[in-house]
Design a protein around this motif. Structure first.
Motif, PDB file in Angstrom:
ATOM      1  N   ASP A  96       0.824  -1.209   0.000  1.00  0.00           N
ATOM      2  CA  ASP A  96       0.000   0.000   0.000  1.00  0.00           C
ATOM      3  C   ASP A  96       0.856   1.256   0.000  1.00  0.00           C
ATOM      4  OD1 ASP A  96      -2.445   1.509   0.209  1.00  0.00           O
ATOM      5  OD2 ASP A  96      -2.071   1.713   2.360  1.00  0.00           O
ATOM      6  N   ARG A  97       2.005   1.180   0.658  1.00  0.00           N
ATOM      7  CA  ARG A  97       2.893   2.346   0.746  1.00  0.00           C
ATOM      8  C   ARG A  97       3.894   2.403  -0.414  1.00  0.00           C
ATOM      9  NH1 ARG A  97       4.155   2.809   7.268  1.00  0.00           N
ATOM     10  NH2 ARG A  97       2.211   1.835   7.984  1.00  0.00           N
ATOM     11  N   HIS A  98       3.887   1.384  -1.274  1.00  0.00           N
ATOM     12  CA  HIS A  98       4.814   1.347  -2.405  1.00  0.00           C
ATOM     13  C   HIS A  98       4.053   1.022  -3.695  1.00  0.00           C
ATOM     14  CE1 HIS A  98       7.401   0.836   1.121  1.00  0.00           C
ATOM     15  NE2 HIS A  98       8.367   1.339   0.398  1.00  0.00           N
ATOM     16  N   PRO A  99       3.056   1.828  -4.031  1.00  0.00           N
ATOM     17  CA  PRO A  99       2.291   1.546  -5.256  1.00  0.00           C
ATOM     18  C   PRO A  99       3.179   1.663  -6.490  1.00  0.00           C
ATOM     19  CG  PRO A  99       1.797   3.743  -4.418  1.00  0.00           C
ATOM     20  CD  PRO A  99       2.630   3.060  -3.364  1.00  0.00           C
ATOM     21  N   GLY A 100       2.941   0.779  -7.443  1.00  0.00           N
ATOM     22  CA  GLY A 100       3.744   0.799  -8.657  1.00  0.00           C
ATOM     23  C   GLY A 100       5.083   0.113  -8.525  1.00  0.00           C
ATOM     24  N   ASP A 200      -6.853  -2.343  11.016  1.00  0.00           N
ATOM     25  CA  ASP A 200      -7.888  -3.038  10.256  1.00  0.00           C
ATOM     26  C   ASP A 200      -7.303  -3.296   8.884  1.00  0.00           C
ATOM     27  OD1 ASP A 200     -10.022  -4.016   8.883  1.00  0.00           O
ATOM     28  OD2 ASP A 200     -11.412  -2.409   9.407  1.00  0.00           O
ATOM     29  N   PRO A 201      -6.910  -4.547   8.574  1.00  0.00           N
ATOM     30  CA  PRO A 201      -6.205  -4.806   7.313  1.00  0.00           C
ATOM     31  C   PRO A 201      -7.088  -4.708   6.074  1.00  0.00           C
ATOM     32  CG  PRO A 201      -6.598  -6.861   8.497  1.00  0.00           C
ATOM     33  CD  PRO A 201      -7.019  -5.756   9.419  1.00  0.00           C
ATOM     34  N   LEU A 202      -8.406  -4.782   6.222  1.00  0.00           N
ATOM     35  CA  LEU A 202      -9.272  -4.802   5.042  1.00  0.00           C
ATOM     36  C   LEU A 202      -9.247  -3.489   4.253  1.00  0.00           C
ATOM     37  CD1 LEU A 202     -12.032  -7.014   6.535  1.00  0.00           C
ATOM     38  CD2 LEU A 202     -10.899  -7.440   4.352  1.00  0.00           C
ATOM     39  N   PRO A 203      -9.331  -2.306   4.874  1.00  0.00           N
ATOM     40  CA  PRO A 203      -9.204  -1.079   4.080  1.00  0.00           C
ATOM     41  C   PRO A 203      -7.881  -1.000   3.323  1.00  0.00           C
ATOM     42  CG  PRO A 203     -10.122  -0.563   6.220  1.00  0.00           C
ATOM     43  CD  PRO A 203      -9.695  -2.004   6.272  1.00  0.00           C
ATOM     44  N   THR A 204      -6.810  -1.488   3.937  1.00  0.00           N
ATOM     45  CA  THR A 204      -5.516  -1.503   3.254  1.00  0.00           C
ATOM     46  C   THR A 204      -5.584  -2.378   2.014  1.00  0.00           C
ATOM     47  OG1 THR A 204      -4.318  -1.149   5.328  1.00  0.00           O
ATOM     48  CG2 THR A 204      -3.071  -2.066   3.481  1.00  0.00           C
ATOM     49  N   MET A 205      -6.151  -3.563   2.146  1.00  0.00           N
ATOM     50  CA  MET A 205      -6.237  -4.462   0.997  1.00  0.00           C
ATOM     51  C   MET A 205      -7.164  -3.906  -0.077  1.00  0.00           C
ATOM     52  SD  MET A 205      -5.950  -8.327   2.542  1.00  0.00           S
ATOM     53  CE  MET A 205      -7.283  -8.217   3.736  1.00  0.00           C
ATOM     54  N   ARG A 206      -8.211  -3.193   0.325  1.00  0.00           N
ATOM     55  CA  ARG A 206      -9.112  -2.599  -0.673  1.00  0.00           C
ATOM     56  C   ARG A 206      -8.419  -1.521  -1.489  1.00  0.00           C
ATOM     57  NH1 ARG A 206     -13.335  -3.484   3.332  1.00  0.00           N
ATOM     58  NH2 ARG A 206     -12.878  -1.479   4.311  1.00  0.00           N
ATOM     59  N   ARG A 207      -7.413  -0.874  -0.904  1.00  0.00           N
ATOM     60  CA  ARG A 207      -6.698   0.182  -1.637  1.00  0.00           C
ATOM     61  C   ARG A 207      -5.667  -0.369  -2.615  1.00  0.00           C
ATOM     62  NH1 ARG A 207      -6.620   2.649   3.548  1.00  0.00           N
ATOM     63  NH2 ARG A 207      -4.470   1.924   3.888  1.00  0.00           N
ATOM     64  N   LEU A 208      -5.242  -1.611  -2.463  1.00  0.00           N
ATOM     65  CA  LEU A 208      -4.175  -2.140  -3.298  1.00  0.00           C
ATOM     66  C   LEU A 208      -4.606  -2.214  -4.763  1.00  0.00           C
ATOM     67  CD1 LEU A 208      -2.719  -5.088  -1.174  1.00  0.00           C
ATOM     68  CD2 LEU A 208      -1.955  -2.714  -1.278  1.00  0.00           C
ATOM     69  N   ARG A 209      -3.716  -1.784  -5.641  1.00  0.00           N
ATOM     70  CA  ARG A 209      -3.964  -1.898  -7.080  1.00  0.00           C
ATOM     71  C   ARG A 209      -3.176  -3.043  -7.696  1.00  0.00           C
ATOM     72  NH1 ARG A 209      -7.057   2.064  -8.864  1.00  0.00           N
ATOM     73  NH2 ARG A 209      -7.274   3.947  -7.622  1.00  0.00           N
ATOM     74  N   CYS A 210      -2.203  -3.536  -6.984  1.00  0.00           N
ATOM     75  CA  CYS A 210      -1.469  -4.691  -7.495  1.00  0.00           C
ATOM     76  C   CYS A 210      -2.280  -5.955  -7.250  1.00  0.00           C
ATOM     77  CB  CYS A 210      -0.107  -4.802  -6.799  1.00  0.00           C
ATOM     78  SG  CYS A 210      -0.184  -5.155  -5.032  1.00  0.00           S
ATOM     79  N   PRO A 211      -1.995  -7.038  -7.960  1.00  0.00           N
ATOM     80  CA  PRO A 211      -2.692  -8.302  -7.706  1.00  0.00           C
ATOM     81  C   PRO A 211      -2.543  -8.745  -6.252  1.00  0.00           C
ATOM     82  CG  PRO A 211      -1.515  -8.414  -9.776  1.00  0.00           C
ATOM     83  CD  PRO A 211      -1.098  -7.129  -9.127  1.00  0.00           C
ATOM     84  N   LEU A 212      -3.647  -9.245  -5.717  1.00  0.00           N
ATOM     85  CA  LEU A 212      -3.701  -9.669  -4.318  1.00  0.00           C
ATOM     86  C   LEU A 212      -4.414 -11.012  -4.241  1.00  0.00           C
ATOM     87  CD1 LEU A 212      -3.730  -9.245  -1.154  1.00  0.00           C
ATOM     88  CD2 LEU A 212      -5.915  -8.070  -1.501  1.00  0.00           C
ATOM     89  N   LEU A 213      -3.815 -11.948  -3.519  1.00  0.00           N
ATOM     90  CA  LEU A 213      -4.464 -13.218  -3.213  1.00  0.00           C
ATOM     91  C   LEU A 213      -4.558 -13.360  -1.703  1.00  0.00           C
ATOM     92  CD1 LEU A 213      -5.595 -16.012  -4.039  1.00  0.00           C
ATOM     93  CD2 LEU A 213      -3.244 -16.875  -3.861  1.00  0.00           C
ATOM     94  N   VAL A 214      -5.767 -13.577  -1.209  1.00  0.00           N
ATOM     95  CA  VAL A 214      -5.988 -13.835   0.214  1.00  0.00           C
ATOM     96  C   VAL A 214      -6.339 -15.312   0.368  1.00  0.00           C
ATOM     97  CG1 VAL A 214      -7.290 -13.240   2.285  1.00  0.00           C
ATOM     98  CG2 VAL A 214      -6.831 -11.485   0.547  1.00  0.00           C
ATOM     99  N   VAL A 215      -5.498 -16.038   1.083  1.00  0.00           N
ATOM    100  CA  VAL A 215      -5.707 -17.467   1.295  1.00  0.00           C
ATOM    101  C   VAL A 215      -6.263 -17.668   2.697  1.00  0.00           C
ATOM    102  CG1 VAL A 215      -4.613 -19.732   1.418  1.00  0.00           C
ATOM    103  CG2 VAL A 215      -3.849 -18.064  -0.294  1.00  0.00           C
ATOM    104  N   VAL A 216      -7.391 -18.380   2.774  1.00  0.00           N
ATOM    105  CA  VAL A 216      -8.094 -18.564   4.042  1.00  0.00           C
ATOM    106  C   VAL A 216      -7.996 -20.017   4.492  1.00  0.00           C
ATOM    107  CG1 VAL A 216     -10.299 -18.317   5.237  1.00  0.00           C
ATOM    108  CG2 VAL A 216      -9.695 -16.739   3.378  1.00  0.00           C
ATOM    109  N   ALA A 217      -7.614 -20.210   5.752  1.00  0.00           N
ATOM    110  CA  ALA A 217      -7.549 -21.556   6.325  1.00  0.00           C
ATOM    111  C   ALA A 217      -8.961 -22.042   6.620  1.00  0.00           C
ATOM    112  CB  ALA A 217      -6.717 -21.542   7.600  1.00  0.00           C
TER     113      ALA A 217
END
Length: 290
Positions: A96-100, A200-217
């Motif tokens: 989030d702090r290093h877009p691009g 709260d990690p969800l707002p951070t993940m919503r802001r990401l523009r790079c590909p994101l995979l969330v793996v849930v146990a």
């Protein structure tokens, strides 16, 4: 550097592997050989964990800065970040702090509990109880048979004894009297808990523009007599998490989720399945949008 790094070598785009709270880079050891044929792999001990520096207060700002310094020192600023639990949250914070710059993030079960104020009734009491237990557990001095206890507990999850022993030894420091200092030490652990309670990690993940995979146990926990209150709290948390993740995927075309048939200790239980998910992601992750 403030972070202890194990450079596993390998060929291909760089990966930086981050572990969870109270753990160490040794948790990745079984997955690494499956990744190095396709990637240059670095694994880090997070601040105050393993063999990394633990002299400074624990904050997310300091942890992100330490990751930046490590990537710069190894000349891999464009590494894909793969983090488990706390490591997954940090991976998202860093991206989030290093877009691009960061080409992609894999967050392995890095979804922290909602704050106490968001719960009501019995769930609120259980959330308060869980928070007290978590704070009390970390940074303590364990008895000489600590490693044996950890191996016996890991056996309930099908984790091989040698893997469990190596992981337990790497996440603690043996003392001269035969006991074990759990890491991070007490002060750092409480600072880490304070940092998590404010995140709260969800707002951070919503802001990401790079590909994101969330793996849930999704693997079932073994029965825990006397912990029925925690099982009910977990069910509430899972319902909330499922809704939030569905909204995340709907809002971000570059975000996806996947399940793994393991408990939260997925790196030790199912390293092959974790590595397979990481490789499937890295094969398709493109250059992040600026």
């Amino acid at each position: 550097m403030p972070l202890h790094i194990h450079d596993h070598g390998g060929e291909g785009p760089p990966l930086l592997l981050l572990h969870g709270a109270g753990r160490s880079l040794a948790d990745w050891d079984a997955a690494v050989p499956l990744l190095t044929p396709y990637h240059r792999v670095l694994a880090a001990d997070l601040p105050a964990h393993g063999r990394s520096d633990g002299d400074t207060p624990w904050t997310f700002d300091a942890a992100v800065a330490a990751i930046e310094e490590a990537l710069s020192a190894y000349d891999v600023p464009d590494a894909i970040l793969v983090g488990h639990s706390l490591g997954g949250m940090l991976a998202a914070e860093y991206a989030d702090r290093h877009p691009g710059v960061t080409p992609g993030v894999v967050n392995l079960d890095g979804l922290w509990w909602e704050p106490v104020e968001s719960y009501t009734g019995e769930d609120r009491e259980s959330r308060e109880r869980f928070g007290e237990m978590t704070r009390a557990a970390g940074g303590q001095v364990a008895p000489p048979d600590y490693v044996e206890q950890q191996v016996a507990y890991a056996d309930r999850f099908g984790i091989p004894a040698a893997r469990a022993e190596a992981s337990a030894r790497a996440s603690a420091r043996e003392l001269s009297d035969g006991g074990w200092q759990l890491l991070p030490v007490r002060d750092r652990w409480l600072e880490l808990m304070d940092a998590l309670d404010g995140l709260d990690p969800l707002p951070t993940m919503r802001r990401l523009r790079c590909p994101l995979l969330v793996v849930v146990a999704r693997g079932p926990q073994p029965p825990m007599p006397g912990m029925e209150w925690f099982e009910r709290l977990t069910a509430t948390h899972v319902r909330r998490m499922n809704a939030e993740l569905a909204a995340l995927v709907n809002a971000r075309p570059t975000a996806a989720t996947a399940d793994v048939d393991a408990t939260h200790a997925m790196l030790l239980e199912e390293p092959e399945a974790v590595a397979e998910l990481v490789l499937a992601f890295t094969r398709t992750a493109g250059t992040p949008a600026s």
